[in-house]
Every structure is written in C-alpha cells, then in structure tokens.
Design a protein around this motif. Structure first.
Motif, mmCIF file in Angstrom:
data_model
loop_
_atom_site.group_PDB
_atom_site.id
_atom_site.type_symbol
_atom_site.label_atom_id
_atom_site.label_comp_id
_atom_site.label_asym_id
_atom_site.label_seq_id
_atom_site.Cartn_x
_atom_site.Cartn_y
_atom_site.Cartn_z
ATOM 1 N N UNK A 344 0.943 -1.262 0.055
ATOM 2 C CA UNK A 344 -0.081 0.005 0.094
ATOM 3 C C UNK A 344 0.635 1.279 0.003
ATOM 4 N N UNK A 345 2.112 1.268 0.462
ATOM 5 C CA UNK A 345 2.701 2.284 0.663
ATOM 6 C C UNK A 345 4.284 1.937 1.082
ATOM 7 N N UNK A 346 5.147 2.974 0.709
ATOM 8 C CA UNK A 346 6.679 2.705 0.904
ATOM 9 C C UNK A 346 7.107 4.028 1.813
ATOM 10 N N UNK A 347 7.844 3.936 2.984
ATOM 11 C CA UNK A 347 8.261 4.809 3.843
ATOM 12 C C UNK A 347 9.862 4.718 3.778
ATOM 13 N N UNK A 348 10.502 6.024 3.361
ATOM 14 C CA UNK A 348 12.077 5.973 3.348
ATOM 15 C C UNK A 348 12.376 5.881 4.888
ATOM 16 N N UNK A 349 13.495 5.192 5.116
ATOM 17 C CA UNK A 349 14.034 5.041 6.531
ATOM 18 C C UNK A 349 14.402 6.248 7.096
ATOM 19 N N UNK A 350 14.836 7.114 6.478
ATOM 20 C CA UNK A 350 15.242 8.399 6.917
ATOM 21 C C UNK A 350 13.953 9.198 7.639
ATOM 22 N N UNK A 351 12.986 9.178 7.057
ATOM 23 C CA UNK A 351 11.658 9.596 7.584
ATOM 24 C C UNK A 351 11.130 9.004 8.784
ATOM 25 N N UNK A 352 11.398 7.872 9.193
ATOM 26 C CA UNK A 352 11.262 7.105 10.293
ATOM 27 C C UNK A 352 12.114 7.674 11.604
ATOM 28 N N UNK A 353 13.479 7.657 11.169
ATOM 29 C CA UNK A 353 14.163 8.138 11.982
ATOM 30 C C UNK A 353 13.822 9.545 12.696
ATOM 31 N N UNK A 354 13.457 10.383 11.838
ATOM 32 C CA UNK A 354 13.212 11.746 12.266
ATOM 33 C C UNK A 354 11.655 11.795 12.886
ATOM 34 N N UNK A 355 10.982 10.950 12.731
ATOM 35 C CA UNK A 355 9.441 11.170 13.098
ATOM 36 C C UNK A 355 9.351 10.750 14.720
ATOM 37 N N UNK A 356 8.167 11.309 15.251
ATOM 38 C CA UNK A 356 7.741 10.797 16.610
ATOM 39 C C UNK A 356 7.270 9.535 16.695
ATOM 40 N N UNK A 357 7.349 8.937 17.689
ATOM 41 C CA UNK A 357 7.023 7.394 18.017
ATOM 42 C C UNK A 357 5.508 7.193 17.671
ATOM 43 N N UNK A 358 4.647 8.185 18.016
ATOM 44 C CA UNK A 358 3.392 8.052 17.862
ATOM 45 C C UNK A 358 2.819 8.515 16.419
ATOM 46 N N UNK A 359 3.745 8.972 15.491
ATOM 47 C CA UNK A 359 3.089 9.179 14.327
ATOM 48 C C UNK A 359 2.744 7.930 13.481
ATOM 49 N N UNK A 360 1.579 8.149 12.700
ATOM 50 C CA UNK A 360 1.441 7.117 11.615
ATOM 51 C C UNK A 360 2.254 6.685 10.378
ATOM 52 N N UNK A 366 5.850 7.960 1.040
ATOM 53 C CA UNK A 366 5.889 8.530 -0.447
ATOM 54 C C UNK A 366 4.388 8.990 -1.089
ATOM 55 N N UNK A 367 4.064 10.009 -1.876
ATOM 56 C CA UNK A 367 2.841 9.919 -2.434
ATOM 57 C C UNK A 367 2.717 9.171 -3.401
ATOM 58 N N UNK A 368 3.776 8.750 -3.915
ATOM 59 C CA UNK A 368 3.876 7.760 -5.160
ATOM 60 C C UNK A 368 5.037 6.708 -5.018
ATOM 61 N N UNK A 369 4.880 5.595 -5.537
ATOM 62 C CA UNK A 369 6.154 4.747 -5.289
ATOM 63 C C UNK A 369 6.190 3.740 -6.598
ATOM 64 N N UNK A 370 7.415 3.500 -6.612
ATOM 65 C CA UNK A 370 7.584 2.811 -8.045
ATOM 66 C C UNK A 370 7.757 1.218 -7.512
ATOM 67 N N UNK A 371 7.323 0.338 -8.477
ATOM 68 C CA UNK A 371 7.272 -1.161 -8.344
ATOM 69 C C UNK A 371 7.435 -1.853 -9.524
ATOM 70 N N UNK A 372 7.551 -3.238 -9.497
ATOM 71 C CA UNK A 372 7.626 -3.870 -10.770
ATOM 72 C C UNK A 372 6.954 -5.229 -10.423
ATOM 73 N N UNK A 373 6.690 -6.004 -11.303
ATOM 74 C CA UNK A 373 6.332 -7.357 -11.529
ATOM 75 C C UNK A 373 7.301 -8.151 -11.188
ATOM 76 N N UNK A 374 6.987 -9.399 -10.907
ATOM 77 C CA UNK A 374 7.877 -10.515 -10.572
ATOM 78 C C UNK A 374 8.709 -10.922 -11.899
ATOM 79 N N UNK A 375 8.238 -10.813 -12.970
ATOM 80 C CA UNK A 375 8.534 -11.601 -14.156
ATOM 81 C C UNK A 375 9.159 -10.405 -14.983
ATOM 82 N N UNK A 376 9.470 -9.167 -14.332
ATOM 83 C CA UNK A 376 10.058 -8.204 -15.077
ATOM 84 C C UNK A 376 11.480 -8.714 -15.551
#
Length: 419
Positions: A344-360, A366-376
């Motif tokens: 559903x979503x991807x969160x860069x690790x740097x944002x986790x380090x800087x965020x408050x523990x109770x933050x969702x 990221x507003x958009x994330x890039x993914x690919x299929x297994x057979x790519x």
C-alpha cells in the motif's frame, strides 16, 4: 661485525655460511633459518646447521659469534640441538622462499624472493629477528647472483636496487602438506578484519589448495560476505570443495537471493544436499527464490525486507526494525501492507528516524512509489533504477502482493556480470 652490534642481513647471505667449533673445526653450514610462531612470531628460534656426519641440527642465534671472516663460531660444543620434527617452526628457505604469501597490509598475494633479518642486542648476546619479506627485484637479484661474487660485493650491488618489502607482521603464509590439508602457519585473524572485496581479490589470485585454506579458516559470516564478492565460477568451486553441512552454514549467512543464484549453478543433487542441511526458515526463503528465473526481478530480489501493517505507528516500525533478521545495512525503506500482504505504501527509512514514535507510518509514506512485477526482466529493472534514481524496488505478484525487493547492489552486480 661485533656480536653486540645491531645490523641487517638476509636469508640469502646466511645460507651456506660456515659454522665452526670453538677450536676452529668445521661443524657444517647454515642450511635454513627456523622462525617461531604465535607469541614468538618473527623471532629466529635457531639456525639449521647441516653436515655430512651429523645431518641437520639447530643452534640458537645467541649461541654463535660472528667471526671477522664472516663464519659463525659456536660458543660451546653443547650449543647444537637435534631437530625433532614436531616443533612449531617456519623454515624460511624451505617454507617461504618462492612461495605465495598474503600481504594483509597491501591486501594482495605476492611471491617471496628473499627475507631480511636483523641481528640485535639482547642482554649481553646478539639475537636474530625477521624484519621483512622481499617481494621485489632486489631480493630476486640477490638470489640470482648468490655464489657468483663475494657476499659484500653482492650486498653492495643489491643496495642500489629499490626494495619492495612487506613487514613481517603483515605476512600470512600458507602451506600445503602431503595429504593436501592446508593451514595458515601464522596467526590469520587479521584476514577476518579485511573487507570482503579485498578477500575476494586475494582468493582469486591463489591456487585452489591455498584458496580453500583461506576460505575454510574464515567464520561463516565473513565467508558468506566474501563468497558473494567472488566470480560465480569461483563461488561454485569453493562451495563444491566443502561438505554439505559447512556449505549450508555459510549459505544461511548469505543474502537469500545470492544463495539461490549459487545453488542454481550447482547440480540438483548437490543443491538438494545443501538445502537439507539448512535451517527451515532460511531454506524456505531460498527455495522460493529458486522457483524464479535468475534474469527476472524475482530472481534478483531479496525476501529480507521490513514489512509493517499499513496502520502501524513509527514506534511499531522501529520495533520491526529491531527484530529484523536480515542485514540492517541493506534497509533503505519500510513497506506498508494490508492483511493480504498487498503493498500500500513505502516509507523511506530517514523519515522514520526523524518522526515521533506516535506518528502514523502512512502519513510519512511517499505520495507515489515505483514497483515492478516478478517476471520483469533484469534489464528493465536496471532502467527503472536509472530513471527514478531508486535505492530499492519492491517486487509484486500479479495480485499486488509484496514478494521482496531488488536492491541497488543487486543491479550493480548483474550489470557488472554483463560487461
């Protein structure tokens, strides 16, 4: 040279030196130099004296006097000791000259041409210690011209040639015995401190027996990191030289995708034997990857990724990071999934380090994330990394479920293989 003076000599200069009794009778000639290991590493344990009558015997350096003529004179008749054969010595001429050694300082494999030694004052006596190993032209010339001119003249000629030497403390030597068991003769713990890429370069420069010696003395984690750095053909040769249990222990420490690629290059019987020795969890990860083609995204991905529910907080994500069984240095982002493991979503690790523990976590995504299929195809994966400047690329099945992720170093690895 007076016995209390400190000066340099070489193994080449010592070999063949006459040794005489206190009354002037010839005792024999220097055949070799025995050097201690462990706590006595580098200290000459004795000079090996050979004569027709008595064979090989040992005399401590402190038990000889250097005469004006250059011969060595025994201090007493009792100075000579028998060589039993069970001593933990390195014999410089027998074990070291013309052999390959590892320069753990320069991180390379070199060949020994000569050994430099030093007489030094020790109480009221003169002892002998190994200073450095000659690996350049100076040592080669000294060896080549040995016996063709007086030693002083030879030393003068050699002194005009630039030296290439390795201090003794940066040397690791390997020896193959008649049974083809290989062992390191000097403390080899320094090798484990080297970068896996440097170890891989060293392995590629060694002959098979010496290569196996280095590899089998590394602990499983270091061996796994090193194995991932060497050429695939060498990977296969190293693993095939191990028993299945040892190979399994090393593969458990490898990244799953790297272990899967390696097992795919082995015979079915060998691959199955190693898998049977692996722990169930690691075996399942590798077996899942073996189902995919190597040149696809799924074949290149790792299943070691950090996953949390889409509704998780930062505190819960940090706990997931702490309990992560994979290599924490490879983690660049955290994946948010629903109850069906759909990404559903991807969160860069740097944002986790800087965020408050109770933050969702989904707020940090990221507003958009890039993914690919297994057979790519892997080339298309590389193009995605280049186009979007990615650190990692999540891999999904046809239903959008997260299977794993391709990391930047995986892309670099297959691009290098294709060059």
């Amino acid at each position: 040279m007076h016995e209390r003076q400190t000066s340099n000599t070489s193994l080449t200069s010592l070999l063949g030196t006459p040794v005489v009794h206190p009354d002037g009778r010839l005792c024999g000639k220097v055949k070799d130099v025995a050097v201690g290991t462990g706590a006595d590493a580098g200290l000459v344990a004795g000079l090996v004296i050979k004569s027709r009558e008595s064979g090989r015997r040992l005399v401590k350096a402190t038990e000889v006097i250097i005469t004006p003529s250059g011969a060595l004179e025994l201090r007493s008749e009792s100075a000579l000791e028998p060589i039993r054969g069970d001593e933990n010595f390195i014999f410089l001429a027998q074990d070291l000259l013309d052999r390959q050694i590892i320069d753990v300082h320069g991180r390379k494999v070199v060949r020994v041409n000569d050994v430099d030694l030093q007489w030094f004052a020790r109480d009221t006596l003169a002892d002998l210690r190994v200073r450095e190993v000659e690996v350049g032209l100076r040592g080669a010339v000294r060896r080549l011209l040995q016996g063709t001119m007086p030693r002083k003249t030879l030393d003068q000629v050699a002194s005009h040639i630039s030296a290439r030497v390795i201090p003794w403390e940066f040397v690791d030597m390997i020896e193959v015995d008649p049974a083809r068991r290989v062992k390191l003769k000097i403390e080899h713990a320094r090798l484990a401190l080297m970068h896996p890429s440097d170890l891989a370069d060293i392995l590629e420069d060694l002959a098979p027996a010496e290569r196996e010696a280095i590899f089998t003395t590394l602990d499983e984690e270091v061996a796994a990191e090193t194995l991932e750095e060497v050429d695939p053909k060498l990977q296969k040769a190293l693993v095939e030289s191990l028993d299945s249990e040892t190979a399994a222990g090393i593969m458990e420490e490898m990244h799953p995708e790297a272990a899967a690629d390696l097992l795919a290059d082995l015979s079915d019987a060998r691959s199955e034997a190693i898998l049977e020795e692996m722990n169930p969890e690691e075996r399942q990860e590798v077996e899942e990857l073996l189902e995919f083609r190597e040149d696809t995204a799924a074949g290149r991905m790792t299943t070691d990724v950090v996953i949390v529910p889409v509704a998780a907080t930062v505190a819960e994500a940090v706990q997931a990071l702490r309990s992560f069984d994979g290599d924490p240095e490879t983690v660049t982002e955290i994946y948010l999934v629903d109850e069906r493991r759909v990404l559903k979503a991807v969160v860069p690790l740097a944002r986790v380090v800087l965020a408050l523990p109770e933050s969702r976590m989904e707020v940090l995504a990221e507003p958009r994330f890039i993914s690919c299929r297994a057979e790519e195809r892997q080339q298309e994966v590389a193009e995605l990394f280049d186009k979007y400047n990615l650190r990692a690329l999540p891999v999904l099945d046809r239903d959008g479920r997260l299977l794993g992720a391709v990391e930047a170093d995986h892309v670099i690895a297959f691009l290098r293989q294709g060059r």
